[in-house]
Design a protein around this motif. Structure first.
Motif, PDB file in Angstrom:
ATOM      1  N   THR A 113       0.015  20.284  13.885  1.00  0.00           N
ATOM      2  CA  THR A 113       0.543  20.415  15.246  1.00  0.00           C
ATOM      3  C   THR A 113      -0.050  19.319  16.116  1.00  0.00           C
ATOM      4  O   THR A 113      -1.227  18.965  15.982  1.00  0.00           O
ATOM      5  CB  THR A 113       0.211  21.786  15.857  1.00  0.00           C
ATOM      6  OG1 THR A 113      -1.217  21.975  15.858  1.00  0.00           O
ATOM      7  CG2 THR A 113       0.851  22.906  15.052  1.00  0.00           C
ATOM      8  N   GLY A 133       0.105  28.379  14.182  1.00  0.00           N
ATOM      9  CA  GLY A 133      -0.695  29.333  13.412  1.00  0.00           C
ATOM     10  C   GLY A 133       0.179  30.246  12.570  1.00  0.00           C
ATOM     11  O   GLY A 133      -0.104  30.476  11.375  1.00  0.00           O
ATOM     12  N   ASP A 179      -0.442  25.236  24.293  1.00  0.00           N
ATOM     13  CA  ASP A 179      -0.745  26.650  24.061  1.00  0.00           C
ATOM     14  C   ASP A 179       0.293  27.301  23.153  1.00  0.00           C
ATOM     15  O   ASP A 179      -0.049  27.989  22.185  1.00  0.00           O
ATOM     16  CB  ASP A 179      -0.834  27.410  25.386  1.00  0.00           C
ATOM     17  CG  ASP A 179      -2.033  26.972  26.219  1.00  0.00           C
ATOM     18  OD1 ASP A 179      -2.929  26.311  25.648  1.00  0.00           O
ATOM     19  OD2 ASP A 179      -2.067  27.279  27.422  1.00  0.00           O
ATOM     20  N   GLU A 220       0.122  25.958  19.462  1.00  0.00           N
ATOM     21  CA  GLU A 220      -0.909  26.513  18.583  1.00  0.00           C
ATOM     22  C   GLU A 220      -0.542  27.903  18.080  1.00  0.00           C
ATOM     23  O   GLU A 220      -0.814  28.252  16.924  1.00  0.00           O
ATOM     24  CB  GLU A 220      -2.253  26.536  19.301  1.00  0.00           C
ATOM     25  CG  GLU A 220      -2.904  25.167  19.395  1.00  0.00           C
ATOM     26  CD  GLU A 220      -2.936  24.450  18.040  1.00  0.00           C
ATOM     27  OE1 GLU A 220      -3.434  25.022  17.060  1.00  0.00           O
ATOM     28  OE2 GLU A 220      -2.447  23.308  17.970  1.00  0.00           O
TER      29      GLU A 220
END
Length: 421
Positions: free
Chosen positions: A64, A47, A40, A43
């Motif tokens: 990733t 991003g 989690d 990401e």
């Protein structure tokens, strides 16, 4: 060129990404892989990393993954910036030593030993997997305690160099005070990781004019204030100690302070929560100002310079790193890891010559090196007695009663991370 960052889900990673983007001519990264088991977080960080690259026009690809083997496969260099146990373990490192009247800190004293015991086995496992995948890859270690971790890597035969941001922070600060560019400032930086002194500040290179006396005369109050040390102490030393020396020079004062406020880990955990909320904003495409309070200033620039030099792209030919002593400090074993200026190229880091040290510094360096020997032995082989001996040897502990109590507390708080406990 492919780089992998293990611990890439750290909230600090956007600082590293910003450096890669700004300094792409120095280090032309084609693929950057962020590796982290926390999918989690990864990401969110990934991003933002892609948006930073896009905003600054960097053509490189950011990937990733939580698959370590896939992430490091084919990498030219692997950067380690992991924290075993996260901020929760750090919070323990910073609190239970205080119960015995000893400094609670994540890189030195009993807390630093706890971190070493958790970290060394994990890092060595990662390094072995890197070696199986790509034996030519360099490992750049930013994971604390850097000196002990780097020594473990080198002792196991890995191509490794340790990196800390203390020296580059001083370089930038002194350059601003002198109104010169950072590249004009060469530090006579000597010691162990988080146990260093700036013995000289030279303009133009290792043989340049030493302007440290001028700095102390004109800016001594500001320098001492940043260190949170008395101006009188800095003047009497005639050198600039790392701010980590405050744990040694003002131990009891620091213990009293730490007992009256939340731990640094608690502060960072709250900051990380806020940062992750920011990173989730798809409109954010630059590192937020809050990240400057997270710690690790200038790490990205130092990492770019080091990786560039190791991978043959130039970078700074001379840079402060953690590497094997090899006779540089004659009172230490050759395989001790010291933090000094070194000449870096594709073959590794070779320390520059260091003049004979005042016993005031040499004595403490020797003492802490002896502790690090014992700490590494405890990290590699485990056992209550080895932990006890390391604590008894540490100058911030050093008493039988404290070492006994701290050994029990360390094991109790870290049992889940210690295979032998």
């Amino acid at each position: 060129m492919k780089l992998a960052v293990v611990g890439g889900g750290s909230t600090y990673t956007p600082e590293l990404i910003d450096g890669f983007a700004r300094l792409r001519d120095t280090l032309p990264v084609e693929e950057l892989v962020l590796v982290d088991p926390a999918a989690d977080r990864l990401e969110l960080v990934g991003g933002l990393a892609r948006r930073i690259f896009a905003r600054q026009g960097h053509p490189g690809k950011i990937v990733t993954t939580s698959d370590l083997d896939a992430g490091v496969a084919g990498a030219d260099a692997v950067l380690l910036q992991l924290r075993v146990g996260g901020q929760a373990a750090r919070n323990q490192d910073e609190t239970w030593p205080l119960e015995c009247g000893c400094v609670g800190q994540e890189t030195t004293g009993a807390g630093g030993l706890a971190k070493a015991l958790r970290t060394v086995p994990v890092v060595l496992d990662i390094a072995e997997r890197v070696r199986r995948t790509n034996p030519d890859a360099w490992i750049i270690d930013f994971t604390n305690p850097v000196g002990i971790v780097t020594r473990a890597l080198l002792q196991a035969g890995h191509k490794a160099v340790g990196l800390c941001n203390v020296a580059i922070g001083f370089q930038r600060k002194f350059a601003a005070l002198l109104d010169v560019t950072p590249g004009e400032v060469h530090l006579d930086h000597v010691g162990l990781n988080h146990l260093t002194w700036e013995l000289g500040v030279r303009l133009g290179g290792p043989d340049g004019e030493d302007v440290l006396p001028k700095l102390l005369a004109e800016h001594g109050d500001a320098i001492a204030g940043d260190l949170r040390m008395p101006r009188q102490l800095v003047d009497r030393l005639g050198v600039v100690p790392s701010y980590y020396l405050r744990y040694f020079y003002a131990h009891d004062e620091v213990v009293r302070e730490l007992g009256t406020k939340p731990s640094r880990a608690a502060e960072v955990a709250a900051m990380e929560k806020e940062l992750l909320e920011m990173y989730s904003d798809p409109a954010l495409d630059e590192k937020p100002a809050l990240l400057g309070k997270r710690g690790g200033a200038f790490y990205s620039e130092a990492a770019v310079d080091l990786a560039s030099a190791l991978l043959g792209g130039g970078g700074s030919a001379v840079q402060v790193v953690n590497t094997s002593n090899r006779g540089t400090l004659p009172f230490l074993p050759d395989d001790a890891v010291i933090e000094v200026q070194a000449r870096v190229d594709g073959t590794g880091a070779v320390p520059l010559a260091v003049p004979a040290l005042d016993p005031l510094y040499a004595g403490l360096i020797g003492h802490v090196t002896a502790y690090e020997d014992l700490a590494l032995d405890a990290a590699l082989r485990g056992g209550r007695d080895r932990v006890f001996k390391a604590l008894l040897a540490h100058p911030l502990v050093g008493q039988f009663e404290f070492a006994e109590a701290l050994t029990d507390k360390l094991i109790a708080h870290n049992r889940e991370h210690l295979a032998w406990a």
